[in-house]
Write a protein that holds these residues in place. Sequence first.
Motif, PDB file in Angstrom:
ATOM      1  N   ALA A 142      -4.957  -2.519 -13.030  1.00 18.76           N
ATOM      2  CA  ALA A 142      -5.429  -1.157 -13.301  1.00 18.76           C
ATOM      3  C   ALA A 142      -6.623  -1.207 -14.245  1.00 18.76           C
ATOM      4  O   ALA A 142      -6.648  -1.994 -15.199  1.00 18.76           O
ATOM      5  CB  ALA A 142      -4.309  -0.310 -13.905  1.00 18.76           C
ATOM      6  N   ARG A 143      -7.577  -0.356 -14.000  1.00 19.30           N
ATOM      7  CA  ARG A 143      -8.780  -0.297 -14.838  1.00 19.30           C
ATOM      8  C   ARG A 143      -8.421   0.379 -16.157  1.00 19.30           C
ATOM      9  O   ARG A 143      -7.937   1.513 -16.178  1.00 19.30           O
ATOM     10  CB  ARG A 143      -9.883   0.473 -14.104  1.00 19.30           C
ATOM     11  N   ASP A 514      -0.756  -5.899  -2.913  1.00 23.43           N
ATOM     12  CA  ASP A 514       0.272  -5.832  -3.953  1.00 23.43           C
ATOM     13  C   ASP A 514       0.019  -4.663  -4.895  1.00 23.43           C
ATOM     14  O   ASP A 514       0.941  -3.947  -5.292  1.00 23.43           O
ATOM     15  CB  ASP A 514       0.282  -7.157  -4.714  1.00 23.43           C
ATOM     16  N   ALA A 515      -1.249  -4.468  -5.277  1.00 26.95           N
ATOM     17  CA  ALA A 515      -1.589  -3.373  -6.194  1.00 26.95           C
ATOM     18  C   ALA A 515      -1.293  -2.019  -5.562  1.00 26.95           C
ATOM     19  O   ALA A 515      -0.748  -1.109  -6.224  1.00 26.95           O
ATOM     20  CB  ALA A 515      -3.069  -3.467  -6.580  1.00 26.95           C
ATOM     21  N   VAL A 516      -1.630  -1.865  -4.304  1.00 23.19           N
ATOM     22  CA  VAL A 516      -1.355  -0.603  -3.613  1.00 23.19           C
ATOM     23  C   VAL A 516       0.150  -0.390  -3.463  1.00 23.19           C
ATOM     24  O   VAL A 516       0.663   0.719  -3.692  1.00 23.19           O
ATOM     25  CB  VAL A 516      -2.037  -0.583  -2.228  1.00 23.19           C
ATOM     26  N   GLN A 517       0.864  -1.444  -3.114  1.00 24.72           N
ATOM     27  CA  GLN A 517       2.308  -1.319  -2.914  1.00 24.72           C
ATOM     28  C   GLN A 517       3.011  -0.887  -4.197  1.00 24.72           C
ATOM     29  O   GLN A 517       3.930  -0.064  -4.155  1.00 24.72           O
ATOM     30  CB  GLN A 517       2.889  -2.645  -2.410  1.00 24.72           C
ATOM     31  N   ARG A 518       2.588  -1.413  -5.327  1.00 24.98           N
ATOM     32  CA  ARG A 518       3.221  -1.029  -6.595  1.00 24.98           C
ATOM     33  C   ARG A 518       3.007   0.445  -6.901  1.00 24.98           C
ATOM     34  O   ARG A 518       3.832   1.071  -7.568  1.00 24.98           O
ATOM     35  CB  ARG A 518       2.673  -1.877  -7.737  1.00 24.98           C
ATOM     36  N   ARG A 519       1.917   1.001  -6.414  1.00 17.39           N
ATOM     37  CA  ARG A 519       1.611   2.399  -6.701  1.00 17.39           C
ATOM     38  C   ARG A 519       2.196   3.348  -5.656  1.00 17.39           C
ATOM     39  O   ARG A 519       2.546   4.487  -5.977  1.00 17.39           O
ATOM     40  CB  ARG A 519       0.089   2.586  -6.755  1.00 17.39           C
ATOM     41  N   VAL A 547       1.505 -10.139   6.313  1.00 16.75           N
ATOM     42  CA  VAL A 547       2.104  -9.551   5.118  1.00 16.75           C
ATOM     43  C   VAL A 547       2.772  -8.235   5.470  1.00 16.75           C
ATOM     44  O   VAL A 547       2.175  -7.384   6.146  1.00 16.75           O
ATOM     45  CB  VAL A 547       1.032  -9.303   4.036  1.00 16.75           C
ATOM     46  N   ASP A 548       4.008  -8.078   5.055  1.00 21.49           N
ATOM     47  CA  ASP A 548       4.651  -6.768   5.015  1.00 21.49           C
ATOM     48  C   ASP A 548       4.488  -6.279   3.581  1.00 21.49           C
ATOM     49  O   ASP A 548       4.949  -6.940   2.645  1.00 21.49           O
ATOM     50  CB  ASP A 548       6.127  -6.878   5.400  1.00 21.49           C
ATOM     51  N   ALA A 549       3.805  -5.148   3.389  1.00 19.71           N
ATOM     52  CA  ALA A 549       3.484  -4.700   2.034  1.00 19.71           C
ATOM     53  C   ALA A 549       4.723  -4.599   1.150  1.00 19.71           C
ATOM     54  O   ALA A 549       4.659  -4.849  -0.058  1.00 19.71           O
ATOM     55  CB  ALA A 549       2.770  -3.348   2.088  1.00 19.71           C
TER      56      ALA A 549
END
Length: 603
Positions: A142-143, A514-519, A547-549
Amino acid sequence: MGFKTGDFPPVDTGTFLELPLRERMRVLALHWVEYGFGTPKMVHTIYLAKVLMLYMFGGVLVATLTSGAGPFWDVAHWWNAPIVYQKLVLWTVLLEAVGAAGSWGPLAGKFKPMTGGVLYFARQGAIRLRPWRRVPLTGGDARTPVDVMLYLGFLLSLLIALLAPGRTTAALLDALPDNTSGLIRPALLIAPIALYILCGLRDKTIFLAARGEQYLPALVFFAVLPFTDMIVAAKLLIVIVWVGAGASKFGRHFTNVVPPMMSNSPAMPFRSIKRAHYRDFPRDIRPSGVASFMAHVGGTTIEVITPIVLLFSTNRWLSLAAVAVMVIFHLFITSTFPLAVPLEWNILFAYLTVFLFLGFPNSKGYGVFDMSSPWLTVAIVAALAFFPVLGNLRPDLVSFLPSMRQYAGNWASALWAFAPGAEAKLNTLAHRPALNQVDQLEASGYEPVIAEITMQQTIAWRSMHSQGRGLFSLLYKHIPDLDRWTVREAEFACNSLIGFNFGDGHLHDFDLIDAVQRRVGFAPGEWIVVWVESQPIHRSTQEYMVVDAALGVIERGTWEVADAVEAMPWLPDGPIPHRVSWRREDVAGASPVRPDAAAQPAE
């Protein structure tokens, strides 16, 4: 094609989306052969206006007004002024970093808004992608406020160096006694260099968007080298960029790039010439002998041999001819409006060719052997060649831009597949200034079915390249009911998440997933990604992962590049062969898995 009206595929919009995916890809690929993306001429006009007014007129105006090398209309007075050259490089870096140059607008998948860049890079909480996990103090995705401050500080430091007057130096006056405009003060370049590096270590997207692999070395040369060494080092830099890009086109991939690029060029109005780049349109649209000639004689050969001639030639007429060839080369690329639209980069390189090799010819003391120390020459060449060499041997470690594989066709690539309705979940992503592209098109006035077909044109474009055949083969293997799913070209889709795209799959690799999946939290089997790495120069295969998210990597393996190249875009003979090296045992395709299945750790 009209000025405001594009060449939309001639399909029945009421039934087209009900066709099998293979048939849709066939129809759209055949349409691409003759019309490309079918973009209205108005869009190309907007790009030309931006390049002419914002970039060229604006850049020259700023450079001449702030350096005393003007007036800007007196081209004969400033074209070979060193400080104008320096400031045009800074101007280009600034526009690239803001997001107003390359990867801008609808041709780069940015419909509403047309700009990514600053809208993402200055937004706290937006997705950030670090280049290497082992670099300390770069954890997280995250920025943060620090990231925003570093980025804005980078822009400010560029502006300060750009607007400040020049200063003469003894080395400059020795070479050019009549020069009065000077050079950019080296002290003003320390902050841009440092912030270039810090921003890049925190977020590779900013570094790549600002084209740090090419412009950062130039800023270092401006800051630390005496004048003559600076000019020679700049020649070495541009030659290594050219030769590296040319050498990367050896192999099987680049021939597949030229036909769809020519088909999409608004400067090529003759459909007969476009069709000539394919073997037997409409039965076989693999590249023809004409395409191979254009790729490896008109492209690769020129991009390797001509720069070497420029670097060593001391003959005025030979150098002039070589300069003309490279200027025409870059203007030709500009005329094709390649996806990611690096128009400003090509215009700058055309100018740099004239400035460096005609403004400061080798025969006048600016040759490669005129540097103050041969060891300095060796060190600069070694430093500039390091990432291109490493990136071609280990493409997993280096983006294709520092590897100097610009538009070589050998790209890390991906396709995203969403179960029915699942793509809409991406629009719940926080700190994101844009919606999914299909929703951007609808917000711009497109009917939903027209917006969807328009987006499917991008995956048809991918199918015309070597990686596309392998990626679609994986999708057919892992998703039995793929015809019902939504398939997206990851290169376009990722820019609505991170604000930039440039043909580089490293911008949408496992870290982004991974970043999108966490959100967002996709359920197992809702978002499947097939992703492939670039081909190493010493191997005949490419490595892929599925990959399965929600679950992580579920399969790894390789395919032979030769198989991908020889297949037809829509795979009428079925998927190409794959060699599975690892598979997760509890997952079979995109079918449901046990609710308690352990997620694959991020790799």
